[in-house]
Motif scaffolding. Sequence first.
Motif, PDB file in Angstrom:
ATOM      1  N   LEU A  51       0.832  -1.207   0.000  1.00 48.22           N
ATOM      2  CA  LEU A  51       0.000   0.000   0.000  1.00 48.22           C
ATOM      3  C   LEU A  51       0.867   1.258   0.000  1.00 48.22           C
ATOM      4  O   LEU A  51       0.574   2.218  -0.717  1.00 48.22           O
ATOM      5  N   LYS A  52       1.954   1.252   0.757  1.00 49.90           N
ATOM      6  CA  LYS A  52       2.874   2.394   0.750  1.00 49.90           C
ATOM      7  C   LYS A  52       3.450   2.614  -0.648  1.00 49.90           C
ATOM      8  O   LYS A  52       3.557   3.750  -1.114  1.00 49.90           O
ATOM      9  N   GLU A  53       3.833   1.522  -1.299  1.00 56.67           N
ATOM     10  CA  GLU A  53       4.374   1.622  -2.657  1.00 56.67           C
ATOM     11  C   GLU A  53       3.341   2.192  -3.614  1.00 56.67           C
ATOM     12  O   GLU A  53       3.647   3.071  -4.420  1.00 56.67           O
ATOM     13  N   PHE A  54       2.108   1.705  -3.530  1.00 61.66           N
ATOM     14  CA  PHE A  54       1.032   2.213  -4.385  1.00 61.66           C
ATOM     15  C   PHE A  54       0.790   3.705  -4.120  1.00 61.66           C
ATOM     16  O   PHE A  54       0.720   4.505  -5.052  1.00 61.66           O
ATOM     17  N   LEU A  55       0.650   4.079  -2.855  1.00 65.94           N
ATOM     18  CA  LEU A  55       0.398   5.484  -2.516  1.00 65.94           C
ATOM     19  C   LEU A  55       1.560   6.371  -2.954  1.00 65.94           C
ATOM     20  O   LEU A  55       1.348   7.518  -3.370  1.00 65.94           O
ATOM     21  N   GLY A  56       2.786   5.838  -2.894  1.00 60.72           N
ATOM     22  CA  GLY A  56       3.961   6.585  -3.334  1.00 60.72           C
ATOM     23  C   GLY A  56       3.955   6.885  -4.820  1.00 60.72           C
ATOM     24  O   GLY A  56       4.553   7.868  -5.263  1.00 60.72           O
ATOM     25  N   THR A  57       3.265   6.046  -5.627  1.00 61.76           N
ATOM     26  CA  THR A  57       3.167   6.323  -7.071  1.00 61.76           C
ATOM     27  C   THR A  57       2.098   7.373  -7.348  1.00 61.76           C
ATOM     28  O   THR A  57       2.129   8.031  -8.380  1.00 61.76           O
ATOM     29  N   GLU A  58       1.157   7.532  -6.428  1.00 63.54           N
ATOM     30  CA  GLU A  58       0.047   8.475  -6.616  1.00 63.54           C
ATOM     31  C   GLU A  58       0.288   9.835  -5.952  1.00 63.54           C
ATOM     32  O   GLU A  58      -0.205  10.850  -6.402  1.00 63.54           O
TER      33      GLU A  58
END
Length: 168
Positions: free
Chosen positions: A48-55
């Motif tokens: 989730l951190k990785e996903f949020l970091g792309t957004e």
Amino acid sequence: MTSRNYTQGQADHTMFYKHLEKGKCCILIVYVDGIILTGDDSSEIVRLKEFLGTEFELKDLGNLKYFLGMDVARSQTGISISQRKYVLDLLLEVGLMGCKPAETPMEFNLKLGTDEDGKEIDRGRYQQLVGRLIYLSHTRPDIAFSVSVISQYMHAPREKHLELHIEY
């Protein structure tokens, strides 16, 4: 978040949660520009951190210590939440830092009279103080009744309403 199979909370629309394998759960709470991410599935938290970091541009501040006036402390027995700093800041602001604690936060059967008795005070300041006490009552239910009494005078507060000292 819903595209990643998270469910939006019914009571709090800024909270999203996802039930995972083996009864695990991951929870995301958003407040303006702050995010709390918690759960018992560390791999989902990393994803989730990785996903949020792309957004979004993110900064991981580590374990939660203080958020929205609440102190969060971890120990071997669990997590405790308090508003100690919030209370101290409030007491300092209203000049009651040296006040003495009391068993009951308000005199028994206290009568404040009508909102037409006494000298008017700054309504905005009174409303702000009562609002801060309402927020404090989330972790201090023992003051809830007293706060509800003084909140009845928010539309036309008088000196006597401000002089009501709720002891912490």
